[in-house]
Design a protein around this motif. Structure first.
Motif, PDB file in Angstrom:
ATOM      1  N   LEU A   1       0.827  -1.215   0.000  1.00 28.68           N
ATOM      2  CA  LEU A   1       0.000   0.000   0.000  1.00 28.68           C
ATOM      3  C   LEU A   1       0.856   1.258   0.000  1.00 28.68           C
ATOM      4  N   ASP A   2       1.963   1.235   0.748  1.00 26.92           N
ATOM      5  CA  ASP A   2       2.877   2.382   0.744  1.00 26.92           C
ATOM      6  C   ASP A   2       3.448   2.618  -0.646  1.00 26.92           C
ATOM      7  N   ILE A   3       3.826   1.554  -1.317  1.00 24.80           N
ATOM      8  CA  ILE A   3       4.380   1.673  -2.672  1.00 24.80           C
ATOM      9  C   ILE A   3       3.320   2.238  -3.618  1.00 24.80           C
ATOM     10  N   LEU A   4       2.103   1.719  -3.528  1.00 32.42           N
ATOM     11  CA  LEU A   4       1.041   2.189  -4.421  1.00 32.42           C
ATOM     12  C   LEU A   4       0.631   3.626  -4.125  1.00 32.42           C
ATOM     13  N   LYS A   5       0.759   4.028  -2.887  1.00 31.51           N
ATOM     14  CA  LYS A   5       0.486   5.428  -2.539  1.00 31.51           C
ATOM     15  C   LYS A   5       1.517   6.336  -3.213  1.00 31.51           C
TER      16      LYS A   5
ATOM     17  N   LEU B   1       6.064  -3.857  -8.980  1.00 32.02           N
ATOM     18  CA  LEU B   1       5.776  -3.992  -7.552  1.00 32.02           C
ATOM     19  C   LEU B   1       6.503  -5.208  -6.979  1.00 32.02           C
ATOM     20  N   ALA B   2       6.479  -6.311  -7.705  1.00 29.88           N
ATOM     21  CA  ALA B   2       7.091  -7.557  -7.233  1.00 29.88           C
ATOM     22  C   ALA B   2       8.593  -7.409  -7.008  1.00 29.88           C
TER      23      ALA B   2
ATOM     24  N   ARG C   1      -1.489  -6.611 -21.536  1.00 27.29           N
ATOM     25  CA  ARG C   1      -1.114  -7.743 -20.679  1.00 27.29           C
ATOM     26  C   ARG C   1      -0.635  -7.291 -19.302  1.00 27.29           C
ATOM     27  N   THR C   2      -0.666  -5.998 -19.045  1.00 23.76           N
ATOM     28  CA  THR C   2      -0.131  -5.458 -17.797  1.00 23.76           C
ATOM     29  C   THR C   2      -1.250  -4.991 -16.880  1.00 23.76           C
ATOM     30  N   ARG C   3      -1.150  -5.377 -15.612  1.00 21.77           N
ATOM     31  CA  ARG C   3      -2.096  -4.888 -14.595  1.00 21.77           C
ATOM     32  C   ARG C   3      -1.459  -3.726 -13.863  1.00 21.77           C
ATOM     33  N   HIS C   4      -2.163  -2.603 -13.843  1.00 26.02           N
ATOM     34  CA  HIS C   4      -1.708  -1.427 -13.110  1.00 26.02           C
ATOM     35  C   HIS C   4      -2.514  -1.335 -11.820  1.00 26.02           C
ATOM     36  N   LEU C   5      -1.820  -1.027 -10.738  1.00 29.40           N
ATOM     37  CA  LEU C   5      -2.414  -1.079  -9.407  1.00 29.40           C
ATOM     38  C   LEU C   5      -2.539   0.311  -8.793  1.00 29.40           C
ATOM     39  N   TYR C   6      -3.630   0.506  -8.060  1.00 30.75           N
ATOM     40  CA  TYR C   6      -3.903   1.792  -7.422  1.00 30.75           C
ATOM     41  C   TYR C   6      -4.380   1.553  -5.991  1.00 30.75           C
ATOM     42  N   LEU C   7      -3.935   2.403  -5.089  1.00 27.53           N
ATOM     43  CA  LEU C   7      -4.408   2.376  -3.715  1.00 27.53           C
ATOM     44  C   LEU C   7      -5.814   2.962  -3.668  1.00 27.53           C
ATOM     45  N   ASN C   8      -6.698   2.301  -2.952  1.00 32.99           N
ATOM     46  CA  ASN C   8      -8.038   2.826  -2.679  1.00 32.99           C
ATOM     47  C   ASN C   8      -8.131   2.993  -1.165  1.00 32.99           C
ATOM     48  N   ALA C   9      -8.015   4.226  -0.686  1.00 36.76           N
ATOM     49  CA  ALA C   9      -7.995   4.497   0.755  1.00 36.76           C
ATOM     50  C   ALA C   9      -9.398   4.630   1.350  1.00 36.76           C
ATOM     51  N   VAL C  10     -10.438   4.510   0.543  1.00 37.52           N
ATOM     52  CA  VAL C  10     -11.801   4.690   1.035  1.00 37.52           C
ATOM     53  C   VAL C  10     -12.131   3.749   2.198  1.00 37.52           C
ATOM     54  N   PRO C  11     -11.819   2.449   2.123  1.00 35.30           N
ATOM     55  CA  PRO C  11     -12.140   1.574   3.266  1.00 35.30           C
ATOM     56  C   PRO C  11     -11.459   2.017   4.564  1.00 35.30           C
ATOM     57  N   ILE C  12     -10.235   2.511   4.467  1.00 34.93           N
ATOM     58  CA  ILE C  12      -9.541   2.987   5.663  1.00 34.93           C
ATOM     59  C   ILE C  12     -10.241   4.223   6.201  1.00 34.93           C
ATOM     60  N   ARG C  13     -10.676   5.092   5.312  1.00 39.00           N
ATOM     61  CA  ARG C  13     -11.394   6.302   5.724  1.00 39.00           C
ATOM     62  C   ARG C  13     -12.722   5.945   6.396  1.00 39.00           C
TER      63      ARG C  13
END
Length: 116
Positions: free
Chosen positions: A23-27, A37-38, A68-80
């Motif tokens: 999550l820190d990396i994605l932020k 990421l890996a 063929r590439t998955r791009h990842l994003y942090l979703n902070a809504v659940p933490i909020r």
């Protein structure tokens, strides 16, 4: 609606250090590809994918496929949502007490000043 089951999934996801690091990396790097990421971890790509599955189930990570590439994003809504449920009520009460304390201290200082 954010259920107790949803909240449990978030707490479970956040319980593991590697998932918090993800999550820190994605932020810091929104849209980071899975392969990139890996490279931040000394485990197999499969292990990273397993961590991502837990984070996605909790709603903390959103992935978008571009070719063929998955791009990842942090979703902070659940933490909020957890913060709102558990912290906002307490912080309001605490802020009210601090305001009262500030007013009492100012009144005492003014009273002391008037005596001088």
């Amino acid at each position: 609606m954010f259920t107790d089951e949803d909240m449990s999934a978030v707490f479970h996801a956040l319980a593991h250090e590697s998932r918090r690091q993800i999550l820190d990396i994605l932020k810091a790097r929104p849209g980071c590809p899975v392969g990139e990421l890996a490279t931040h971890f000394d485990v197999s790509r499969i292990a990273v994918m397993n961590h991502l599955a837990v984070l996605e189930k909790a709603g903390l990570v959103i992935s978008e496929k571009h070719g063929r590439t998955r791009h990842l994003y942090l979703n902070a809504v659940p933490i909020r949502l957890i913060q709102e449920r558990w912290m906002d009520g307490y912080s309001e009460q605490f802020a009210g007490r601090l305001t009262h304390l500030k007013q009492a201290a100012e009144a005492a200082a003014k009273k002391q000043e008037d005596k001088s």
